[in-house]
Design a protein around this motif. Structure first.
Motif, PDB file in Angstrom:
ATOM      1  N   ASP A 105       0.900  -1.150   0.090  1.00  0.00           N
ATOM      2  CA  ASP A 105      -0.233   0.187  -0.247  1.00  0.00           C
ATOM      3  C   ASP A 105       0.938   1.202  -0.095  1.00  0.00           C
ATOM      4  O   ASP A 105       0.611   2.229  -0.702  1.00  0.00           O
ATOM      5  CB  ASP A 105      -0.962  -0.007   1.291  1.00  0.00           C
ATOM      6  CG  ASP A 105      -2.320  -1.152   1.158  1.00  0.00           C
ATOM      7  OD1 ASP A 105      -2.484  -1.656  -0.049  1.00  0.00           O
ATOM      8  OD2 ASP A 105      -2.767  -1.484   2.106  1.00  0.00           O
TER       9      ASP A 105
ATOM     10  N   ASP B  96       3.888   1.366  -0.903  1.00  0.00           N
ATOM     11  CA  ASP B  96       4.558   1.519  -2.288  1.00  0.00           C
ATOM     12  C   ASP B  96       3.802   2.117  -3.381  1.00  0.00           C
ATOM     13  O   ASP B  96       4.198   2.830  -4.170  1.00  0.00           O
ATOM     14  CB  ASP B  96       5.055   0.151  -2.587  1.00  0.00           C
ATOM     15  CG  ASP B  96       5.771  -0.122  -3.925  1.00  0.00           C
ATOM     16  OD1 ASP B  96       7.012   0.303  -3.959  1.00  0.00           O
ATOM     17  OD2 ASP B  96       5.335  -0.298  -5.129  1.00  0.00           O
ATOM     18  N   HIS B  97       2.647   1.796  -3.417  1.00  0.00           N
ATOM     19  CA  HIS B  97       1.558   2.253  -4.284  1.00  0.00           C
ATOM     20  C   HIS B  97       1.606   3.868  -4.042  1.00  0.00           C
ATOM     21  O   HIS B  97       1.560   4.528  -5.268  1.00  0.00           O
ATOM     22  CB  HIS B  97       0.153   1.829  -4.239  1.00  0.00           C
ATOM     23  CG  HIS B  97      -0.711   2.348  -5.144  1.00  0.00           C
ATOM     24  ND1 HIS B  97      -0.922   1.854  -6.390  1.00  0.00           N
ATOM     25  CD2 HIS B  97      -2.033   3.077  -4.941  1.00  0.00           C
ATOM     26  CE1 HIS B  97      -1.991   2.376  -7.064  1.00  0.00           C
ATOM     27  NE2 HIS B  97      -2.431   3.249  -6.249  1.00  0.00           N
TER      28      HIS B  97
ATOM     29  N   ARG C 257       4.629   5.539  -5.423  1.00  0.00           N
ATOM     30  CA  ARG C 257       4.728   5.535  -6.987  1.00  0.00           C
ATOM     31  C   ARG C 257       3.681   6.796  -7.302  1.00  0.00           C
ATOM     32  O   ARG C 257       4.168   7.578  -8.333  1.00  0.00           O
ATOM     33  CB  ARG C 257       4.282   4.179  -7.524  1.00  0.00           C
ATOM     34  CG  ARG C 257       5.220   3.122  -7.427  1.00  0.00           C
ATOM     35  CD  ARG C 257       4.714   1.895  -7.993  1.00  0.00           C
ATOM     36  NE  ARG C 257       5.502   0.656  -7.714  1.00  0.00           N
ATOM     37  CZ  ARG C 257       6.717   0.232  -8.390  1.00  0.00           C
ATOM     38  NH1 ARG C 257       6.725   1.154  -9.650  1.00  0.00           N
ATOM     39  NH2 ARG C 257       7.351  -0.579  -8.297  1.00  0.00           N
TER      40      ARG C 257
ATOM     41  N   ASP D 135       7.483   5.547 -13.145  1.00  0.00           N
ATOM     42  CA  ASP D 135       6.856   6.415 -12.141  1.00  0.00           C
ATOM     43  C   ASP D 135       7.494   7.742 -12.054  1.00  0.00           C
ATOM     44  O   ASP D 135       6.845   8.681 -12.215  1.00  0.00           O
ATOM     45  CB  ASP D 135       6.676   5.667 -10.849  1.00  0.00           C
ATOM     46  CG  ASP D 135       5.772   4.229 -10.995  1.00  0.00           C
ATOM     47  OD1 ASP D 135       4.784   4.326 -11.092  1.00  0.00           O
ATOM     48  OD2 ASP D 135       6.557   3.424 -10.547  1.00  0.00           O
TER      49      ASP D 135
END
Length: 208
Positions: free
Chosen positions: A31, A33-34, A37, A61
């Motif tokens: 989560d 990491d999302h 990005r 990204d």
């Protein structure tokens, strides 16, 4: 890491499984990491350096929102990783360079954002890498690190030995933060997810 086949396995299978492992099977690291990005993809005229970039997992990204003279540079010691990065992540704003994270081949203050994500725990003698990251970070710039953390679970008997067998260093909870603070970094934020940690810090701005 230098094997071409491993670079493909690392990107497509090993790294996603390993990232989830930092959350002990949960979704906390994924989560974050999302969200990271999305943060890296925000619009802006920035110079971004990705230290130990591997096969370029974050290049799309970080380069996607760049404007003006914005550039993304990924540096890694592994020729195999860089070859895969070059094949899979072509963009006019993206450059991949082979080099040593302990001696970054860039001038002081060259980058606005300096990343080291899911790699510091694999680099021998990792703390001087933070010194180099701070050196090349421009005044008012940011450093973002994702690495291991010695939480209560990581400190279980055998945990350090197991990590050592696969060449992974487990950092004490204050180790990375304290090193960055000693380098004069400001606004340090640390988020611990399972046995991993995200650290965000900024270099002081030049007084006007």
């Amino acid at each position: 890491m230098g094997n071409p086949a491993f670079s493909l396995v690392y990107e497509k299978a090993w790294r996603p499984i390993f990232t989830r492992g930092f959350s002990l099977g949960g979704s906390g690291t994924a989560d974050y990491d999302h969200a990271l990005r999305a943060y890296l993809a925000r619009p802006g005229d920035r110079r971004v350096l990705d230290v130990a970039c591997g096969p370029g997992n974050y290049s799309d990204d970080a380069a996607g929102g760049l404007t003006g003279d914005g550039r993304y540079v990924g540096i890694d010691f592994s020729a195999a990783m860089l070859a895969r990065a070059g094949r899979d992540h072509g963009d006019e704003r993206v450059t991949f360079v082979r080099g040593d994270a302990h001696r970054l081949p860039f001038a002081d203050g060259s980058f606005d954002t300096v990343l080291c994500l899911a790699a510091l725990y694999l680099i021998p003698g990792p703390l001087p890498v933070l010194d180099e990251m701070a050196r090349v970070c421009a005044p008012g710039g940011e450093i973002i690190v994702f690495t291991s953390a010695r939480t209560s679970v990581a400190a279980l008997p055998g945990g350090t030995l197991a990590a050592g067998l696969v060449g992974l260093r487990i950092f004490d909870l204050d180790e990375v933060v304290d090193r960055l603070r000693s380098l004069g970094m400001e606004h340090l934020e640390q988020t611990v997810t399972g046995v991993g940690q995200y650290v965000h810090a900024r270099t002081p701005r030049i007084a006007s």
